[in-house]
Enzyme design. Structure first.
Site, short mmCIF file in Angstrom:
data_model
loop_
_atom_site.label_atom_id
_atom_site.label_comp_id
_atom_site.label_asym_id
_atom_site.label_seq_id
_atom_site.Cartn_x
_atom_site.Cartn_y
_atom_site.Cartn_z
N TRP A 103 0.82 -1.22 0.00
CA TRP A 103 0.00 0.00 0.00
C TRP A 103 0.85 1.26 0.00
O TRP A 103 0.50 2.25 -0.64
CB TRP A 103 -1.01 -0.04 1.15
CG TRP A 103 -2.05 -1.07 0.83
CD1 TRP A 103 -2.21 -2.30 1.41
CD2 TRP A 103 -3.03 -1.01 -0.24
NE1 TRP A 103 -3.22 -3.00 0.77
CE2 TRP A 103 -3.73 -2.24 -0.23
CE3 TRP A 103 -3.36 -0.05 -1.20
CZ2 TRP A 103 -4.76 -2.52 -1.14
CZ3 TRP A 103 -4.38 -0.32 -2.10
CH2 TRP A 103 -5.06 -1.55 -2.06
N ASP A 173 -1.70 6.79 6.30
CA ASP A 173 -2.81 6.00 5.75
C ASP A 173 -3.17 4.94 6.79
O ASP A 173 -2.60 3.86 6.82
CB ASP A 173 -2.38 5.33 4.44
CG ASP A 173 -3.42 4.34 3.94
OD1 ASP A 173 -4.52 4.25 4.54
OD2 ASP A 173 -3.14 3.65 2.94
N LYS A 197 -12.57 -1.41 6.72
CA LYS A 197 -11.86 -2.35 7.57
C LYS A 197 -12.30 -2.16 9.02
O LYS A 197 -12.98 -3.02 9.58
CB LYS A 197 -10.36 -2.19 7.39
CG LYS A 197 -9.95 -2.60 5.96
CD LYS A 197 -8.69 -1.96 5.49
CE LYS A 197 -8.49 -2.06 3.99
NZ LYS A 197 -8.42 -3.41 3.44
#
Lengths: 361, 361
Positions: A103, A173, A197
């Site tokens: 990511w 993030d 999530k």
């Protein structure tokens, strides 16, 4: 339990059972308005109360200082990969990024559309099993910001500390570990997280941004991603994803009822340490990440005998364990054990792992 | 009817009753996977089937030719206001825009971040009660595209024809009238629509784009809004808003069950013409738009005696009519009568209007 399974999905992921029950019970007629929460104007008093409550509860949970704005946007973390440079670039030429895996790399690639990227630290050389210690990081004094990914959903690597970025705004993030425990928001310039999530359903993005960073936006930034514009319009410059926002609000209330982030932090620590304990103690399962860099949210593991992977997945599925297949970049298995995954589900998985090892080990 | 009201919201708007019932009934355990549709991976076979079905049903309904891609994105129409120039600019300097009211103006303002805008036609001088006839439009031969807004949600103005843009790609913001009747997609280069009016819940955007337009994107376009990238990833370059996509799919199936767009077109025509008939026939209510430019979806109306507005809203609310208050830019009342608003609800509103006039007229 209405025939629900053990859901270890990496995202979109499990949502607290009680939250879903409430959403179901009021889906046709919400708060006696005679319509679904999905069917009412975002500017009506009923929905505005939802929006304000959600923000307040999130502020309470994370103890967000008053000089931070909280935004509820669309586009997910990938949208923020562009929004961050577009909003924070100002007159700077470059930003620092920490490369901790899949990511982080995706964020870097997107940022490179808009500015130069300096890789301040890189875990690539050791296969992202650990990150260089902070004294080895190469920070730039004139970077627009320092970006990192506190938890790598795919690699299963998590930072146990907040990096020191000096005077440069720190950007995180937090998609896959926000709300998993307390965090000192005041150390950050900007925190963002896709909801799917630890917050709620896919399609919502939470952004927490320090006031003084709202004045560095580029004219090339699409209005829907413009922090200042959205902050000035209470995240309603465009029609927000109302149902997702409502569900996020229910999850925040659920978290408060669990005792807040200190309480969930303790549960998360216990869940992760049990599962890693089972992996390490077995000689049959393994996880490649160094102990102090292991994620508490996403736990990838492989079998010493990889030829048994398919059998493990098939048999666990029969026992009601779902979405345990590892990401294709890593293979094997992955258990994502976000806030909404009950401790008993982790216990059940450990029992299954023991039994599987007993039969095939 | 579970105590549901007459919902005339402009958006987020009414969703078909049967669709909400199904969503409620399977909210905790969808398709026997033992989880909510919100809780499963967008890349799992169950959700992929939803995604493919929704696209197929939308293609069937709108008879979308095979050389068009269908995308399911985030960011709403306002996101597309930026995405359109960022994706279609190519090596052109300017685009043509038709100014038909509030939403067209918003699209123009956003496009001006990225390119020069030529106003090809403007309804401003007559207060957007009608648009200039097509022979008066000033089209540019070298425009990247011609953009228009087939239905203005706030002003209540709708195009009853598809403009002829010659060789220049025609782009339409169909947010508030998509799926209200058949449309010849082959006349368009690009159609986009926020979902929260005629498709489903807020937080989903449908984009229908002709193949040959996928190669004109700017490097400055955020990846989540990049048509080519999203088309190449089946709208899953980033995690899509799965629950909204699922609901949109249910709405498409519901539309097919109603007989498709020809059937709903007939109902919509009847609903609108009854309501305009009541307005025009009364001498007590009025609508400012020229007859041939009136919207079939959003019908603003005012009272000859504006001092009665508040009373109209208060009394209608007591009778179960909701969200009839006009947009602040227009005042008075507005009835949004999208596909999901049953004809009987329009009949009930007309009855109320008659009774209100009888008492106060």
């Amino acid at each position: 339990m209405e025939n629900r399974v053990y859901n270890f999905s990496a995202g979109p992921a499990a949502i607290p059972h009680e939250v879903l029950q409430q959403a179901r019970d009021e889906l046709m007629n919400w708060q006696d308005v005679g319509a679904s929460v999905m069917e009412v104007s975002h500017r009506g008093k009923e929905f505005l109360a939802v929006a304000h409550d959600a923000e307040k509860d999130l502020r309470d949970l994370l103890k967000i200082p008053s000089n931070y704005k909280v935004l509820f946007l669309q586009g997910g973390a990938r949208g923020q990969f562009a929004a961050v440079p577009l909003n924070l670039k100002g007159d700077k030429k470059s930003a620092d990024y920490v490369n901790s895996g899949h990511w982080a790399q995706s964020a870097i690639k997107e940022a490179q559309r808009y500015m130069d990227v300096n890789i301040a630290a890189d875990g690539k050389s050791n296969g992202f099993s650990a990150m260089p210690s902070q004294d080895q990081w190469r920070l730039s004094k004139d970077a627009a910001y320092l970006h990192y990914t506190p938890n790598e959903t795919i690699g299963g690597l998590e930072f146990s500390f907040i990096p020191d970025s000096g005077d440069v705004p720190l950007v995180a993030d937090m998609s896959s570990n926000i709300l998993s425990g307390p965090v000192d928001v005041s150390k950050f310039g900007l925190i963002y997280a896709g909801a799917q999530k630890n917050i709620g359903p896919a399609g919502l993005t939470v952004v927490i941004v320090r006031d003084d960073l709202l004045d560095h936006g580029s004219l090339m930034c699409p209005a829907v991603l413009d922090y200042k514009l959205q902050a000035g319009n209470e995240s309603m410059y465009n029609t927000p994803p109302t149902f997702a926002w409502y569900l996020a609000g229910l999850v925040f209330k659920w978290l408060k009822k669990q005792g807040g982030l200190e309480a969930i932090n303790e549960i998360n620590g216990r869940k992760a340490s049990k599962l890693y304990g089972q992996i390490d103690g077995s000689g049959f399962y393994q996880n490649p990440v160094d102990a102090q860099w292991r994620s508490r949210m996403n736990i990838p593991f492989t079998l010493i005998k990889p030829e048994l992977d398919e059998k493990f997945l098939a048999e666990s599925e029969l026992e009601g364990f779902r979405y345990l297949k590892g990401h294709k970049a890593v293979g094997g298995m992955r258990a994502s054990i976000y806030n909404a995954v009950p401790e008993q589900h982790v216990d059940a998985l450990i029992d299954f792992m023991k039994e599987f090892e007993r039969r095939y080990g």
